[in-house]
Design an enzyme around this catalytic site. Structure first.
Site, mmCIF file in Angstrom:
data_model
loop_
_atom_site.group_PDB
_atom_site.id
_atom_site.type_symbol
_atom_site.label_atom_id
_atom_site.label_comp_id
_atom_site.label_asym_id
_atom_site.label_seq_id
_atom_site.Cartn_x
_atom_site.Cartn_y
_atom_site.Cartn_z
ATOM 1 N N TYR A 82 0.833 -1.202 0.000
ATOM 2 C CA TYR A 82 0.000 0.000 0.000
ATOM 3 C C TYR A 82 0.872 1.259 0.000
ATOM 4 C CZ TYR A 82 -3.246 3.660 1.258
ATOM 5 O OH TYR A 82 -3.965 4.814 1.248
ATOM 6 N N SER A 220 9.132 -10.411 38.719
ATOM 7 C CA SER A 220 8.243 -11.564 38.735
ATOM 8 C C SER A 220 8.983 -12.794 38.233
ATOM 9 C CB SER A 220 7.073 -11.277 37.796
ATOM 10 O OG SER A 220 7.573 -11.079 36.480
ATOM 11 N N ASP A 224 10.801 -9.268 30.834
ATOM 12 C CA ASP A 224 10.834 -7.806 30.776
ATOM 13 C C ASP A 224 11.162 -7.182 32.129
ATOM 14 O OD1 ASP A 224 10.097 -8.324 28.205
ATOM 15 O OD2 ASP A 224 7.979 -7.865 28.521
ATOM 16 N N LYS A 366 11.062 -7.355 21.841
ATOM 17 C CA LYS A 366 11.389 -8.472 22.734
ATOM 18 C C LYS A 366 12.770 -9.066 22.444
ATOM 19 C CE LYS A 366 9.343 -11.088 25.894
ATOM 20 N NZ LYS A 366 8.415 -10.547 26.912
#
Ligand code: XMP
Length: 525
Positions: A82, A220, A224, A366
């Site tokens: 496009y 955690s 990340d 990532k």
């Protein structure tokens, strides 16, 4: 400031891939919606523009246009699909619907060797309904396919190019080289966006901003938050306090792993908060998945607040926001998606708390986050960790969550993951990985065990058993929006099944989930 390439997003599902390919060439690149205000784009002083694909037709009344400043900047332009049509339309050429839609592989024959496409035949990926009928002034045909007489066009004197195919998808075999030539040779961008420079500059920026203030972070064990914490620690050392909430919902050995990695290996001041009983008592008797998510999220916030208060409320808070999160939240309205599950992370922190945010990964994809993690010395088991849901094993113990059921699941899950690791299938290999044989399995993007609230009859040592069932789930996917079940080798599944039944007390049956997404989701709850 790094030389910057701007990718203007016209709504293509592949736009992020363009940006990632360019970053892989160590060139900094930003992906922005096509209608971003000119001032914001121009402050980046782009060395070149790439116009992405998109679903519109240039001749429809509300079709997105190439903004005027792109031409005024007098830097190279590459239109993709496009983007090529929009470029043509803006520059006085003609675009029309083609009689035949072209979708899939095509052989591209270069007619005139040029800086973007040296002579040769390329395997390319096409996906378009419209095509260029008349070139804009100054342009020449550079390449064609059987169905597209103008599959690539260019005006090398101005460094303007258009390609009808998608160089960013892996089906285009030399697509990465094409993009690399555009940004490095044609735009002349310096390939200086390396892990070393990213770390060096972030560290400096964080130090300047934080001064002598204290910083809080929540780890955690996820990629990340781990990389963000390690990076901020490199910048401010003991001014950083990391909180780790032990929910009791992690996989086997993970709690200890997180504590050892951060405290002993990286040297972060880590404050583990043991809250297993709190989480379990909240979850008592609860079977509804969304209720589990809400209870866990709320409890997490309460415990995090207590910890923050005990640490006298540091001024700054580290967040592991990464570039795809930023891109998703800017521009295009992708919010019209039916809510299937509330994916609020445990680690989704209280909004009303008055922290200033430090988001050192805000510009990173990532794979860049992983590279930085390795450079910062994080161990591979953290850097290459598969995604793990915030609510943890609570949504993999189907039905009521009890300690005994969690332990049963943990034991089965550990066997599954060990066997996959041993077979080198715990990572999803890309096509370009040398280690992928053409026929062999690509590995898994996510693999885990699920404990079902079902008992089944079995026979062990001539005795009848009536015990729990474990379901194994393993998927391949690039984006987690759709997924296919992993075609794991049968012998491996046999070994895993027999080990689980033999080694995990209370399990007498193992089944393998062969549902793709859609119609299934990856997690069971
Ligand atoms: P589904 O099950 O929706 O999963 O196909 C897609 C991806 O999202 C993860 N997932 C979650 N992540 N909190 C999270 O942080 C959640 O509540 C949650 N539920 C699913 C899932 O593991 C997969 O990677």
């Amino acid at each position: 400031m790094h030389d910057t390439i701007v990718v203007l997003d016209f709504g293509s599902q592949y736009a992020q891939l363009i940006a990632r390919s360019i970053r892989e060439e160590n060139v900094f690149c930003e992906l922005l919606p096509w209608n971003t205000p000119a001032e914001s784009v121009l402050t980046l002083n782009p060395k070149g523009y790439i116009l992405s694909g998109g679903p519109a037709s240039v001749y429809s009344s509300r079709a997105p246009q190439v903004p005027e400043y792109v031409f005024q900047s007098q830097v190279p332009i590459l239109g993709v699909c496009y983007g090529m049509q929009a470029l043509t339309h803006s520059m006085g050429g003609e675009v029309a619907p083609s009689a035949k839609q072209e979708y899939g592989h095509a052989a591209l024959q270069v007619e005139r060797s040029n800086p973007l496409l040296p002579a040769g035949i390329y395997q390319v990926w096409m996906s378009h309904g419209d095509r260029i009928e008349r070139l804009p002034e100054g342009f020449r045909i550079l390449a064609h396919t059987d169905n597209s007489p103008i599959a690539a066009m260019g005006d090398p004197s101005r460094d303007y190019y258009g390609v009808q195919f998608h160089p960013e998808v892996r089906h285009t075999n030399k697509g990465k080289d094409i993009l690399a030539r555009f940004v490095i040779q044609i735009c002349g961008a310096e390939p200086d966006w390396t892990p070393y420079s990213i770390i060096h500059e972030s560290v400096q920026k964080i130090r300047d901003r934080v001064g002598k203030e204290r910083v809080l972070s929540a780890v955690s064990g996820g990629v990340d938050s781990s990389v963000a914490t390690a990076l901020v620690h490199k910048a401010v050392g003991d001014q950083l306090h990391a909180v780790f909430v032990d929910t009791g919902l992690l996989r086997k050995g993970e709690t200890e792993q997180v504590i050892t990695t951060f405290r002993d290996h990286i040297g972060v001041q880590l404050h583990p908060a043991h809250a297993v009983e709190d989480f379990l008592s909240d979850l008592k008797g609860v079977t509804d998945p969304e209720k589990k998510r809400a209870l866990i999220g709320n409890r997490f916030i309460r415990i995090f607040e207590e910890q923050a208060q005990a640490l006298e409320m540091p001024k700054y808070l580290v967040q592991g926001t990464i570039y795809p999160d930023v891109v998703e939240s800017q521009g295009h309205d992708r919010s019209q998606v039916a809510r299937i599950k509330t994916h609020h992370n445990v680690g989704g922190l209280p909004e009303e708390m008055d922290f200033e945010l430090i988001e050192p990964l805000r510009y990173l994809f990532k794979d860049e986050v992983r590279r930085i993690g390795i450079s910062l010395g994080l161990p591979p088991h953290i850097v290459w960790r598969q995604p793990f849901p915030g609510p943890g094993l609570a949504i993999r113990v189907i039905g009521e969550v009890t300690w005994e059921r969690l332990e049963r699941l943990r034991a089965a899950d550990a066997i599954f993951l060990d066997e996959l690791r041993e077979a080198d299938l715990l990572r999803l290999k890309t096509r370009s990985d040398d280690s992928v044989s053409r026929k062999g399995p690509r590995g898994t993007a996510q693999a885990f065990a699920v404990l079902l609230p079902v008992q089944s009859v079995g026979v062990m040592g001539d005795k009848r058993t009536y015990q729990d069932v474990i379901a194994l789930r393993a998927v391949t996917t690039d984006d987690f929006m759709t997924a296919d079940w992993a075609r794991l080798p049968q012998d491996l599944l046999a070994e895993i099944g027999s080990r689980i039944v033999n080694e995990v007390e209370g399990i007498n049956r193992v089944v393998y989930d062969i549902t793709s997404k859609p119609p299934g989701t990856i997690e069971w709850e």
